[in-house]
Write an enzyme that holds these catalytic residues in place. Structure first.
Site, PDB file in Angstrom:
ATOM      1  CE  LYS A 102       0.654 -14.967  -8.257  1.00 34.82           C
ATOM      2  NZ  LYS A 102      -0.007 -16.183  -8.740  1.00 34.82           N
TER       3      LYS A 102
ATOM      4  NE  ARG B  62     -13.176  12.959  -7.698  1.00 34.37           N
ATOM      5  CZ  ARG B  62     -13.573  12.324  -6.590  1.00 34.37           C
ATOM      6  NH1 ARG B  62     -12.729  12.141  -5.586  1.00 34.37           N
ATOM      7  NH2 ARG B  62     -14.801  11.864  -6.465  1.00 34.37           N
ATOM      8  CE  LYS B  63     -13.071   5.627 -11.986  1.00 32.99           C
ATOM      9  NZ  LYS B  63     -14.189   4.694 -12.235  1.00 32.99           N
TER      10      LYS B  63
ATOM     11  CG  ASP C 273      -2.052   0.977   1.153  1.00 31.20           C
ATOM     12  OD1 ASP C 273      -2.401   1.410   0.035  1.00 31.20           O
ATOM     13  OD2 ASP C 273      -2.592   1.338   2.213  1.00 31.20           O
TER      14      ASP C 273
ATOM     15  CG  ASN D 167      -3.920 -12.925  -6.162  1.00 32.93           C
ATOM     16  OD1 ASN D 167      -4.900 -13.299  -5.503  1.00 32.93           O
ATOM     17  ND2 ASN D 167      -4.021 -12.420  -7.376  1.00 32.93           N
TER      18      ASN D 167
HETATM   19  C1  LIG Z   1      -0.158  14.433   1.930  1.00 32.95           C
HETATM   20  C2  LIG Z   1       0.825  13.668   2.691  1.00 32.95           C
HETATM   21  C3  LIG Z   1       1.521  12.724   1.778  1.00 32.95           C
HETATM   22  C4  LIG Z   1       2.592  11.932   2.477  1.00 32.95           C
HETATM   23  C5  LIG Z   1       2.210  10.520   2.430  1.00 32.95           C
HETATM   24  C6  LIG Z   1       3.215   9.688   1.728  1.00 32.95           C
HETATM   25  C7  LIG Z   1       2.517   8.603   1.006  1.00 32.95           C
HETATM   26  C8  LIG Z   1       2.394   7.394   1.862  1.00 32.95           C
HETATM   27  C9  LIG Z   1       1.538   6.395   1.157  1.00 32.95           C
HETATM   28  C10 LIG Z   1       0.745   5.642   2.156  1.00 32.95           C
HETATM   29  C11 LIG Z   1      -0.466   5.113   1.465  1.00 32.95           C
HETATM   30  C12 LIG Z   1      -1.496   4.765   2.488  1.00 32.95           C
HETATM   31  C13 LIG Z   1      -2.844   5.063   1.921  1.00 32.95           C
HETATM   32  C14 LIG Z   1      -3.902   4.721   2.904  1.00 32.95           C
HETATM   33  O1  LIG Z   1      -3.692   3.989   3.811  1.00 32.95           O
HETATM   34  S1  LIG Z   1      -5.404   5.423   2.686  1.00 32.95           S
HETATM   35  C15 LIG Z   1      -6.357   4.715   4.023  1.00 32.95           C
HETATM   36  C16 LIG Z   1      -7.273   3.640   3.577  1.00 32.95           C
HETATM   37  N1  LIG Z   1      -8.272   4.181   2.706  1.00 32.95           N
HETATM   38  C17 LIG Z   1      -9.336   4.817   3.183  1.00 32.95           C
HETATM   39  O2  LIG Z   1      -9.525   4.983   4.367  1.00 32.95           O
HETATM   40  C18 LIG Z   1     -10.286   5.333   2.137  1.00 32.95           C
HETATM   41  C19 LIG Z   1     -11.718   5.301   2.622  1.00 32.95           C
HETATM   42  N2  LIG Z   1     -12.586   5.645   1.489  1.00 32.95           N
HETATM   43  C20 LIG Z   1     -12.895   6.922   1.222  1.00 32.95           C
HETATM   44  O3  LIG Z   1     -12.571   7.830   1.979  1.00 32.95           O
HETATM   45  C21 LIG Z   1     -13.643   7.178  -0.046  1.00 32.95           C
HETATM   46  O4  LIG Z   1     -14.324   6.038  -0.459  1.00 32.95           O
HETATM   47  C22 LIG Z   1     -12.692   7.648  -1.192  1.00 32.95           C
HETATM   48  C23 LIG Z   1     -12.006   8.974  -0.778  1.00 32.95           C
HETATM   49  C24 LIG Z   1     -11.640   6.596  -1.540  1.00 32.95           C
HETATM   50  C25 LIG Z   1     -13.517   7.906  -2.457  1.00 32.95           C
HETATM   51  O5  LIG Z   1     -14.565   8.752  -2.114  1.00 32.95           O
HETATM   52  P1  LIG Z   1     -15.010   9.955  -3.060  1.00 32.95           P
HETATM   53  O6  LIG Z   1     -16.283  10.452  -2.500  1.00 32.95           O
HETATM   54  O7  LIG Z   1     -13.890  10.932  -3.230  1.00 32.95           O
HETATM   55  O8  LIG Z   1     -15.187   9.252  -4.460  1.00 32.95           O
HETATM   56  P2  LIG Z   1     -16.508   8.578  -5.031  1.00 32.95           P
HETATM   57  O9  LIG Z   1     -17.145   7.663  -4.067  1.00 32.95           O
HETATM   58  O10 LIG Z   1     -17.345   9.667  -5.656  1.00 32.95           O
HETATM   59  O11 LIG Z   1     -15.871   7.702  -6.186  1.00 32.95           O
HETATM   60  C26 LIG Z   1     -15.140   8.274  -7.239  1.00 32.95           C
HETATM   61  C27 LIG Z   1     -15.009   7.224  -8.290  1.00 32.95           C
HETATM   62  O12 LIG Z   1     -14.222   6.132  -7.774  1.00 32.95           O
HETATM   63  C28 LIG Z   1     -14.997   4.914  -7.800  1.00 32.95           C
HETATM   64  N3  LIG Z   1     -14.702   4.144  -6.599  1.00 32.95           N
HETATM   65  C29 LIG Z   1     -14.621   4.614  -5.329  1.00 32.95           C
HETATM   66  N4  LIG Z   1     -14.296   3.624  -4.498  1.00 32.95           N
HETATM   67  C30 LIG Z   1     -14.180   2.513  -5.248  1.00 32.95           C
HETATM   68  C31 LIG Z   1     -13.853   1.180  -4.967  1.00 32.95           C
HETATM   69  N5  LIG Z   1     -13.573   0.756  -3.730  1.00 32.95           N
HETATM   70  N6  LIG Z   1     -13.793   0.290  -5.991  1.00 32.95           N
HETATM   71  C32 LIG Z   1     -14.041   0.680  -7.261  1.00 32.95           C
HETATM   72  N7  LIG Z   1     -14.360   1.950  -7.595  1.00 32.95           N
HETATM   73  C33 LIG Z   1     -14.428   2.844  -6.605  1.00 32.95           C
HETATM   74  C34 LIG Z   1     -16.450   5.368  -7.827  1.00 32.95           C
HETATM   75  O13 LIG Z   1     -17.290   4.368  -8.412  1.00 32.95           O
HETATM   76  C35 LIG Z   1     -16.339   6.598  -8.697  1.00 32.95           C
HETATM   77  O14 LIG Z   1     -16.189   6.171 -10.042  1.00 32.95           O
HETATM   78  P3  LIG Z   1     -16.914   6.979 -11.222  1.00 32.95           P
HETATM   79  O15 LIG Z   1     -18.383   6.840 -10.927  1.00 32.95           O
HETATM   80  O16 LIG Z   1     -16.424   8.392 -11.118  1.00 32.95           O
HETATM   81  O17 LIG Z   1     -16.473   6.284 -12.477  1.00 32.95           O
END
Ligand SMILES: CCCCCCCCCCCCCC(=O)SCCNC(=O)CCNC(=O)[C@H](O)C(C)(C)COP(=O)(O)OP(=O)(O)OC[C@H]1O[C@@H](n2cnc3c(N)ncnc32)[C@H](O)[C@@H]1OP(=O)(O)O
Length: 225
Positions: A169, A190-191, A145, A167
């Site tokens: 394996k 946005r995806k 992730d 997966n």
């Molecule tokens: C800034 C600091 C950076 C530093 C960090 C360094 C990086 C570190 C990296 C660490 C990394 C760690 C990272 C972590 O740990 S992130 C933590 C784990 N993730 C979460 O907690 C996310 C929880 N979910 C949400 O908050 C919302 O559902 C999100 C924000 C994701 C979307 O809610 P939002 O209201 O914004 O969007 P929408 O519902 O209008 O959907 C938009 C489009 O997306 C499609 N869709 C949505 N969900 C799914 C799905 N499951 N399968 C398939 N499709 C899906 C949906 O059909 C639509 O498609 P379309 O109709 O437009 O075609």
């Protein structure tokens, strides 16, 4: 001078109250001390070799540092990453960086902008054990992730994992070194769609895991809660 100091302190107090409202963790005594201390904390770049790194991890690190020389690859430091955020990241922000050297997640990431690829060199320590002798699946998922997350966040900005499919394996021996190779496959609005594999370090012969993921660029108009 006195007046501007008092005003600055008042602003700090207001900001602290707002932060505590938004992030209840800010009320935790240890975190609060760390976050609000005026002491200057010198951050440590944890994406650099330390004595707990195995020979294989050092070897791979050196190979990737060589690839960085022509500018095609870039090492991503752990605390300050101009590709992700302009400000310094607190060490406390990523739980993967909260372990003593060698006990948990030892890793370094490299990014290739032309190929939209992120490679993570990862050695999972003894605190990440699941089945005796092997890495816990949750620890593997975490590193997948984190790697695909960086690969999505560099072009995408503020993104969150919406879906992560893994997966598993082959089990990964504890304290061994793996290479996590992730790739941005496609962006649709946005995806962001990404894929990833986890292979044994150095020879890359063993395919341990494969994953696909969907990240969503956050809509600034929508609230997260
Ligand atoms: C800034 C600091 C950076 C530093 C960090 C360094 C990086 C570190 C990296 C660490 C990394 C760690 C990272 C972590 O740990 S992130 C933590 C784990 N993730 C979460 O907690 C996310 C929880 N979910 C949400 O908050 C919302 O559902 C999100 C924000 C994701 C979307 O809610 P939002 O209201 O914004 O969007 P929408 O519902 O209008 O959907 C938009 C489009 O997306 C499609 N869709 C949505 N969900 C799914 C799905 N499951 N399968 C398939 N499709 C899906 C949906 O059909 C639509 O498609 P379309 O109709 O437009 O075609």
């Amino acid at each position: 001078m006195m007046r501007s100091c008092t005003a600055a302190l008042r602003t700090l107090r207001v900001l602290r109250c707002r932060l505590e409202g938004a992030f209840p963790a800010a009320r935790h005594p240890v975190l609060a001390r760390r976050w609000f201390s005026t002491e200057k904390v010198i951050p440590k770049d944890q994406a650099l070799p330390n004595p707990s790194w195995s020979k294989d991890l050092r070897l791979l690190f050196d190979q990737f540092m060589k690839k960085c020389e022509d500018g095609s690859w870039e090492r991503l430091p752990s605390y300050k990453n101009s590709k992700l955020v302009k400000e310094q990241l607190s060490q406390a922000q990523l739980f993967t960086r909260g372990y003593e050297d060698g006990l948990g997640f030892e890793y370094v990431m490299f990014y290739n902008d032309d190929e939209k690829r992120t490679v993570c060199l990862f050695q999972g320590g003894p605190y990440l054990q699941g089945v005796p002798g092997f890495l816990h699946g949750g620890a593997i998922a975490t590193m997948i992730d984190a790697t695909v997350g960086v690969c999505a966040a560099i072009p995408g900005g503020i993104v969150m994992t919406a879906n992560l499919n893994i997966n598993f394996k082959r089990p990964i021996p504890l304290c061994s070194v793996v290479v996590i190779n992730s790739q941005l496959d496609k962006i649709e609005g946005r995806k962001l769609f990404l894929s990833c594999d986890v292979r044994s370090g150095v020879d890359e012969k063993i395919l341990y895991s494969e994953a696909t993921s969907l990240f969503i660029k956050l809509d600034p108009e929508k609230s997260l809660t």
